[in-house]
Design a protein around this motif. Structure first.
Motif, PDB file in Angstrom:
ATOM      1  N   LEU A   1      38.609  95.450  67.884  1.00 30.59           N
ATOM      2  CA  LEU A   1      39.302  94.394  68.695  1.00 30.59           C
ATOM      3  C   LEU A   1      40.218  95.382  69.593  1.00 30.59           C
ATOM      4  O   LEU A   1      39.996  95.069  70.821  1.00 30.59           O
ATOM      5  CB  LEU A   1      40.087  93.591  67.773  1.00 30.59           C
ATOM      6  N   PRO A   2      40.851  96.220  69.156  1.00 29.53           N
ATOM      7  CA  PRO A   2      41.700  96.849  70.281  1.00 29.53           C
ATOM      8  C   PRO A   2      41.075  97.816  71.261  1.00 29.53           C
ATOM      9  O   PRO A   2      41.514  97.755  72.363  1.00 29.53           O
ATOM     10  CB  PRO A   2      42.707  98.057  69.413  1.00 29.53           C
ATOM     11  N   VAL A   3      40.192  98.319  70.797  1.00 36.97           N
ATOM     12  CA  VAL A   3      39.231  99.095  71.705  1.00 36.97           C
ATOM     13  C   VAL A   3      38.525  98.341  72.805  1.00 36.97           C
ATOM     14  O   VAL A   3      38.517  98.528  73.896  1.00 36.97           O
ATOM     15  CB  VAL A   3      38.101  99.914  70.830  1.00 36.97           C
ATOM     16  N   THR A   4      37.989  97.090  72.201  1.00 44.63           N
ATOM     17  CA  THR A   4      37.591  96.139  73.023  1.00 44.63           C
ATOM     18  C   THR A   4      38.461  95.438  74.039  1.00 44.63           C
ATOM     19  O   THR A   4      38.007  95.461  75.460  1.00 44.63           O
ATOM     20  CB  THR A   4      36.748  95.257  72.315  1.00 44.63           C
ATOM     21  N   PHE A   5      39.648  95.095  73.760  1.00 45.05           N
ATOM     22  CA  PHE A   5      40.697  94.743  74.707  1.00 45.05           C
ATOM     23  C   PHE A   5      40.993  95.569  75.666  1.00 45.05           C
ATOM     24  O   PHE A   5      41.063  95.459  76.851  1.00 45.05           O
ATOM     25  CB  PHE A   5      42.002  94.194  73.709  1.00 45.05           C
ATOM     26  N   TYR A   6      41.314  96.925  75.112  1.00 43.04           N
ATOM     27  CA  TYR A   6      42.045  97.953  76.015  1.00 43.04           C
ATOM     28  C   TYR A   6      40.707  98.345  77.158  1.00 43.04           C
ATOM     29  O   TYR A   6      40.754  98.702  78.376  1.00 43.04           O
ATOM     30  CB  TYR A   6      42.370  99.227  75.616  1.00 43.04           C
ATOM     31  N   SER A   7      39.451  98.268  76.700  1.00 41.81           N
ATOM     32  CA  SER A   7      38.286  98.840  77.577  1.00 41.81           C
ATOM     33  C   SER A   7      38.026  97.554  78.606  1.00 41.81           C
ATOM     34  O   SER A   7      37.724  97.738  79.783  1.00 41.81           O
ATOM     35  CB  SER A   7      37.049  98.838  76.686  1.00 41.81           C
ATOM     36  N   ALA A   8      37.959  96.329  78.352  1.00 44.10           N
ATOM     37  CA  ALA A   8      37.991  95.222  79.431  1.00 44.10           C
ATOM     38  C   ALA A   8      39.032  95.154  80.077  1.00 44.10           C
ATOM     39  O   ALA A   8      39.059  95.089  81.345  1.00 44.10           O
ATOM     40  CB  ALA A   8      37.984  93.899  78.407  1.00 44.10           C
ATOM     41  N   LEU A   9      40.323  95.604  79.761  1.00 48.57           N
ATOM     42  CA  LEU A   9      41.551  95.641  80.662  1.00 48.57           C
ATOM     43  C   LEU A   9      41.478  96.557  81.712  1.00 48.57           C
ATOM     44  O   LEU A   9      41.677  96.478  82.702  1.00 48.57           O
ATOM     45  CB  LEU A   9      42.845  95.916  79.568  1.00 48.57           C
ATOM     46  N   ILE A  10      40.947  97.992  81.211  1.00 39.84           N
ATOM     47  CA  ILE A  10      40.509  98.925  82.178  1.00 39.84           C
ATOM     48  C   ILE A  10      39.594  98.552  83.103  1.00 39.84           C
ATOM     49  O   ILE A  10      39.728  98.819  84.321  1.00 39.84           O
ATOM     50  CB  ILE A  10      40.306 100.231  81.255  1.00 39.84           C
ATOM     51  N   TYR A  11      38.437  97.909  82.697  1.00 42.05           N
ATOM     52  CA  TYR A  11      37.441  97.359  83.495  1.00 42.05           C
ATOM     53  C   TYR A  11      37.844  96.529  84.494  1.00 42.05           C
ATOM     54  O   TYR A  11      37.370  96.706  85.763  1.00 42.05           O
ATOM     55  CB  TYR A  11      36.286  96.973  82.294  1.00 42.05           C
TER      56      TYR A  11
END
Length: 99
Positions: A82-92
């Motif tokens: 979940l944290p990895v997905t959240f920060y990846s989506a934010l960076i994207y």
């Protein structure tokens, strides 16, 4: 001497005799948000959110069925994903969004 106004109730109620002493000034409105919130409706962001929401619903269903071991495994994996997905989506989002 004071100036007296002769007015009827109807004139008084509709403020026909009242003239404001100050005129309203036009003002510009500024937004603190530099982009539209509708920009978050990007298909990639919605897909990632749907997957995460689906996994959470599956976890709740498994918990109701009483498969606690599998729920614990899901919780351990999701604690990392979940944290990895959240920060990846934010960076994207910020990498692909044009200001």
């Amino acid at each position: 001497m004071r100036k007296t106004h002769d007015s009827t109730f109807r004139k008084f109620f509709h403020h026909s005799f009242f003239k404001p002493s100050t005129k309203p000034r036009p003002s510009k409105a500024y937004s603190f948000v530099p982009f539209s919130p509708l920009a978050m409706l990007d298909p990639t962001i919605l897909t990632i959110g749907g997957i995460v929401l689906g996994i959470a619903i599956i976890e709740r269903i498994l918990e109701r069925w009483g498969v606690i071991d599998l729920v614990d495994q899901f919780a351990k994996v999701m604690r990392f994903i979940l944290p990895v997905t959240f920060y990846s989506a934010l960076i994207y989002f910020f990498a692909t969004f044009m200001f």
